[in-house]
Design an enzyme around this catalytic site. Sequence first.
Site, PDB file in Angstrom:
ATOM      1  N   SER A   1       0.032  12.695  -2.106  1.00 38.29           N
ATOM      2  CA  SER A   1       0.293  11.341  -1.624  1.00 38.29           C
ATOM      3  C   SER A   1       0.303  11.266  -0.108  1.00 38.29           C
ATOM      4  CB  SER A   1       1.645  10.852  -2.168  1.00 38.29           C
ATOM      5  OG  SER A   1       2.673  11.775  -1.861  1.00 38.29           O
TER       6      SER A   1
ATOM      7  N   HIS B   1      -5.472   9.914  -5.628  1.00 32.35           N
ATOM      8  CA  HIS B   1      -4.032   9.661  -5.580  1.00 32.35           C
ATOM      9  C   HIS B   1      -3.655   8.544  -6.546  1.00 32.35           C
ATOM     10  CE1 HIS B   1      -0.362   7.919  -3.308  1.00 32.35           C
ATOM     11  NE2 HIS B   1       0.014   8.784  -4.236  1.00 32.35           N
TER      12      HIS B   1
ATOM     13  N   GLU C   1      -5.982   5.666  -5.170  1.00 32.04           N
ATOM     14  CA  GLU C   1      -6.605   5.853  -3.857  1.00 32.04           C
ATOM     15  C   GLU C   1      -7.577   7.036  -3.916  1.00 32.04           C
ATOM     16  OE1 GLU C   1      -3.538   4.465  -0.387  1.00 32.04           O
ATOM     17  OE2 GLU C   1      -3.062   6.360  -1.387  1.00 32.04           O
TER      18      GLU C   1
ATOM     19  N   ASN D   1       1.216   4.761   1.077  1.00 33.74           N
ATOM     20  CA  ASN D   1       2.434   5.385   1.591  1.00 33.74           C
ATOM     21  C   ASN D   1       2.575   5.275   3.104  1.00 33.74           C
ATOM     22  OD1 ASN D   1       3.651   6.147  -0.827  1.00 33.74           O
ATOM     23  ND2 ASN D   1       2.393   7.979  -0.989  1.00 33.74           N
TER      24      ASN D   1
END
Length: 293
Positions: free
Chosen positions: A121, A142, A154, A192
Amino acid sequence: MGIEIKTVGVIGAGQMGSGIAHVCSLAGFSVLLHDLSDERINAGLATINGNMARQVAKGAIADADRQGALERIKPARGYDDLGVCDIVIEAATENEEVKRKIFTNLCPSLRPDAMIATNTSSISITRLAAATDRPEKFIGIHFMNPVPVMQLVELIRGIATDDPTYESAKEFIAKLGKTSTVSEDFPAFIVNRILLPMINEAIYTLYEGVGSVEAIDTAMRLGANHPMGPLQLADFIGLDTCLSIMQVLYEGLADSKYRPCPLLVKYVEAGWLGRKTKRGFYDYRGEHPVPTR
């Protein structure tokens, strides 16, 4: 032309790995699930079975689909068992040293044309790819947590990732019924990079006494229309994971605005990691969660 993916290996049978195996098997892929012990693999399989049973109860899938999906997941007790895979997805703990060791040990067992993906991540795809013998066939995939529920994935290319690998990964995600978005290989990628600093700021708000756990979460749920408060979300993600991502941001971007809150560090040092340890910003040991501050 990229490789046609039919058999998927998953390394790590925890929350993310079991979720990835879950969606892959439901989509018709054969899945080999690996972890450090049979106990962990069996726990992951039990989690998958329970989550699929809930989907059946809600009418989201038929029981026949559940049974078929479970039959497509087999345990892989060693890396050699993953030699038949078209792609292996690493979903181990968010620790670069651990991941690099996995890739170094995994590569000799794989076919030369097999792809490798990481579910990291936050960690550099380019650096992780350098631990393999095939950086051109390495990519970041991800998944969001919980994997069976969340729509987004992702995709992150390293500097060496070739076009066939990217196209194969994109097609694979589409077959899972997910939506992919592409991020450049910057620390923490897109989701993130935005989400974790917000959580970290919420922890600073608690640390500085601006509001209590309950006040902060209520404010963001009702004042910003978030489905859950940032401290509740941090507990769900895992405070150790939150800290790891903030450290990657802080070290990778060299900007003080990403400094992890000392209170987050203290909770992790205490072993209060959130829901998985039954204590974090909330105490989950009773019938209902209770704020710890």
